[in-house]
Enzyme design. Structure first.
Site, short mmCIF file in Angstrom:
data_model
loop_
_atom_site.label_atom_id
_atom_site.label_comp_id
_atom_site.label_asym_id
_atom_site.label_seq_id
_atom_site.Cartn_x
_atom_site.Cartn_y
_atom_site.Cartn_z
N LEU A 1 0.83 -1.20 0.00
CA LEU A 1 0.00 0.00 0.00
C LEU A 1 0.87 1.26 0.00
O LEU A 1 0.55 2.25 -0.68
CB LEU A 1 -0.91 -0.05 1.24
CG LEU A 1 -2.05 0.92 1.37
CD1 LEU A 1 -2.88 1.02 0.10
CD2 LEU A 1 -2.95 0.50 2.55
N ASP B 1 12.87 1.14 12.78
CA ASP B 1 11.90 0.21 13.36
C ASP B 1 11.03 1.02 14.31
O ASP B 1 11.53 1.84 15.08
CB ASP B 1 12.69 -0.86 14.13
CG ASP B 1 11.82 -2.02 14.57
OD1 ASP B 1 10.62 -1.79 14.89
OD2 ASP B 1 12.35 -3.14 14.64
N SER C 1 1.00 -6.96 8.54
CA SER C 1 -0.27 -6.74 7.84
C SER C 1 -1.08 -8.02 7.68
O SER C 1 -2.11 -8.02 6.99
CB SER C 1 0.02 -6.14 6.45
OG SER C 1 0.85 -7.00 5.71
N TYR D 1 -3.95 -10.16 14.72
CA TYR D 1 -3.75 -9.01 13.82
C TYR D 1 -4.96 -8.05 13.90
O TYR D 1 -4.79 -6.84 14.10
CB TYR D 1 -3.55 -9.53 12.39
CG TYR D 1 -3.71 -8.47 11.32
CD1 TYR D 1 -2.81 -7.42 11.21
CD2 TYR D 1 -4.79 -8.51 10.43
CE1 TYR D 1 -2.96 -6.45 10.23
CE2 TYR D 1 -4.94 -7.55 9.45
CZ TYR D 1 -4.03 -6.52 9.36
OH TYR D 1 -4.19 -5.55 8.40
N LYS E 1 -5.58 -4.00 15.48
CA LYS E 1 -6.24 -2.87 14.84
C LYS E 1 -7.30 -2.27 15.77
O LYS E 1 -7.51 -1.05 15.79
CB LYS E 1 -6.85 -3.28 13.50
CG LYS E 1 -5.82 -3.75 12.47
CD LYS E 1 -4.77 -2.68 12.15
CE LYS E 1 -3.83 -3.09 11.05
NZ LYS E 1 -2.82 -2.06 10.75
N ARG F 1 -14.84 -12.56 -2.66
CA ARG F 1 -15.05 -11.72 -1.48
C ARG F 1 -14.57 -10.29 -1.71
O ARG F 1 -15.23 -9.32 -1.33
CB ARG F 1 -14.31 -12.33 -0.28
CG ARG F 1 -14.16 -11.37 0.89
CD ARG F 1 -13.32 -11.98 2.01
NE ARG F 1 -12.99 -10.99 3.00
CZ ARG F 1 -11.90 -10.22 2.96
NH1 ARG F 1 -11.04 -10.32 1.95
NH2 ARG F 1 -11.68 -9.33 3.91
P1 NAI Z 1 2.76 -4.63 3.81
O1 NAI Z 1 3.05 -5.79 4.71
O2 NAI Z 1 3.01 -4.76 2.36
O3 NAI Z 1 3.56 -3.35 4.32
C1 NAI Z 1 3.80 -3.08 5.68
C2 NAI Z 1 5.13 -2.37 5.79
O4 NAI Z 1 5.38 -2.08 7.17
C3 NAI Z 1 6.32 -3.23 5.28
O5 NAI Z 1 7.04 -2.54 4.28
C4 NAI Z 1 7.16 -3.48 6.53
O6 NAI Z 1 8.56 -3.51 6.27
C5 NAI Z 1 6.77 -2.30 7.41
N1 NAI Z 1 6.95 -2.61 8.83
C6 NAI Z 1 6.56 -3.73 9.48
N2 NAI Z 1 6.93 -3.66 10.77
C7 NAI Z 1 7.57 -2.48 10.93
C8 NAI Z 1 8.21 -1.86 12.04
N3 NAI Z 1 8.26 -2.46 13.24
N4 NAI Z 1 8.79 -0.67 11.85
C9 NAI Z 1 8.76 -0.07 10.61
N5 NAI Z 1 8.18 -0.60 9.54
C10 NAI Z 1 7.60 -1.81 9.69
O7 NAI Z 1 1.24 -4.25 4.09
P2 NAI Z 1 0.26 -3.36 3.19
O8 NAI Z 1 -0.63 -4.24 2.44
O9 NAI Z 1 1.03 -2.33 2.48
O10 NAI Z 1 -0.63 -2.66 4.32
C11 NAI Z 1 -0.25 -1.42 4.89
C12 NAI Z 1 -1.08 -1.18 6.15
O11 NAI Z 1 -2.46 -1.18 5.82
C13 NAI Z 1 -0.89 -2.25 7.22
O12 NAI Z 1 -0.96 -1.63 8.49
C14 NAI Z 1 -2.09 -3.16 7.04
O13 NAI Z 1 -2.44 -3.79 8.24
C15 NAI Z 1 -3.14 -2.16 6.58
N6 NAI Z 1 -4.16 -2.77 5.75
C16 NAI Z 1 -3.88 -3.11 4.45
C17 NAI Z 1 -4.85 -3.67 3.66
C18 NAI Z 1 -4.61 -3.96 2.22
O14 NAI Z 1 -5.56 -4.36 1.55
N7 NAI Z 1 -3.42 -3.76 1.69
C19 NAI Z 1 -6.19 -3.98 4.20
C20 NAI Z 1 -6.38 -3.59 5.58
C21 NAI Z 1 -5.40 -2.99 6.30
C1 15L Z 2 -5.80 -6.89 5.55
O1 15L Z 2 -5.95 -6.34 6.63
C2 15L Z 2 -4.46 -7.26 5.05
O2 15L Z 2 -3.45 -6.39 5.49
C3 15L Z 2 -4.42 -7.38 3.55
O3 15L Z 2 -3.21 -8.04 3.16
C4 15L Z 2 -5.62 -8.16 3.01
O4 15L Z 2 -5.55 -9.47 3.45
C5 15L Z 2 -6.91 -7.51 3.49
O5 15L Z 2 -6.91 -7.29 4.88
C6 15L Z 2 -8.16 -8.31 3.14
O6 15L Z 2 -8.98 -8.56 4.02
O7 15L Z 2 -8.32 -8.64 1.97
#
Ligand code: NAI
Ligand code: 15L
Length: 269
Positions: free
Chosen positions: A16, A49, A73, A138, A142, A176
């Protein structure tokens, strides 16, 4: 509030984060990037971090707002979630309070309420006030993030928009997801609205496009000025032909959180 200009984007190396690095500058934001991992082509990105309180405080110094995406995530052992998502988010909020940052956009998730039954037939859309029903550690993290945001608004006047993101990927990849997909362009629209709307206090919104098969109510997101432009429906025919319709007797099809309630994808720790 005046439109914030310098925005700290945590989790900028992630899926994201990468999408938002492309899309948000067009809204006039100067992004400061932070992630655990280095980001190719971004030599100025802060490699830190969230566990490192001093580094986090330095990273937030001088920004107008924060989009907080960093963390685990997917599902993971509780101890890992505790460190990255719970303590890490606490460190970010403390740093924001200490440095006088006015607003955070927090990437919450549908998995905070993942055990909510999906609407069927004429059922009403899921309201944003639906009771918390996390489907994983997880999802629980949130819920913590949303409650932390509420505390920092009530106690310290730090505003947050908690965006319960559905699935934000370039295209929906499951049946979904047709109901909870947020196109990247709509994601940028929603983050921009969350950064610029006035007097948000702590507002929780659902994060998705205006999908034909929508499961949840977008009223609170629209109240920020968000006007979604996309709909997953053009992907429906192909996905349903490949995967079939959602089945009544299948537990992984019964709830908002989908597969997370039965067999959650595990973060590759
Ligand atoms: P992702 O796993 O691709 O990216 C998360 C990033 O956070 C990674 O680059 C990782 O290196 C970094 N990270 C992890 N732990 C860390 C730490 N302790 N310190 C600094 N950086 C750290 O996940 P994505 O898909 O990009 O999601 C981004 C956010 O949005 C997450 O919080 C996720 O829970 C939330 N989210 C994403 C969804 C999606 O559809 N992509 C859906 C719902 C929520
Ligand atoms: C999330 O919260 C995850 O970060 C993402 O990787 C997807 O699994 C998304 O939900 C989802 O429900 O599709």
């Amino acid at each position: 509030m005046p439109a914030p200009r310098t925005v700290l984007l945590t989790g900028a190396a992630g899926g994201l984060g990468t999408l938002m690095r492309d899309l948000l500058p067009a809204y006039g934001y100067d992004l400061r990037l932070l992630d655990l991992r280095p980001i190719e082509g971004e030599p100025d990105a802060i490699a830190a971090d969230l566990a490192d309180r001093d580094a986090v405080r330095e990273a937030v110094r001088g920004v107008d707002a924060i989009i907080h995406l960093a963390g685990i995530s997917l599902e993971a052992p509780f101890e890992k979630i505790l460190k990255a998502n719970i303590e890490g988010t606490y460190h970010l909020y403390e740093a924001a309070r200490e440095e006088g940052v006015g607003r955070i956009v927090f990437a919450s998730s549908n998995h905070a309420v993942g055990y909510t039954p999906r609407p069927r037939g004429d059922d009403p859309l899921i309201p944003v006030g639906t009771p918390r029903r996390p489907d994983t550690f997880y999802g629980l993290s949130k819920c913590f993030g949303e409650d932390l945001a509420q505390l920092y608004w009530d106690r310290h006047g730090l505003e947050t928009v908690s965006v319960r993101i559905g699935s934000c990927f370039p295209e929906p990849t499951s049946v979904r997801m047709l109901s909870v997909w947020m196109s990247p362009a709509d994601g940028a629209r929603l983050f921009h609205a969350a950064l610029t709307a006035e007097h948000v206090g702590h507002t929780v919104v659902h994060g998705s496009s205006a999908n034909t098969r929508l499961w949840w109510d977008l009223t609170s997101a629209r109240a920020l000025g968000y006007e979604p432009q996309d709909d997953s429906e053009p992907y429906a025919e192909k996905l349903i032909a490949e995967q079939g319709e959602l089945q009544d007797g299948n537990e992984a099809h019964a709830y908002l959180g989908g597969q997370f309630v039965t067999d959650p994808p595990i973060w590759p720790y």
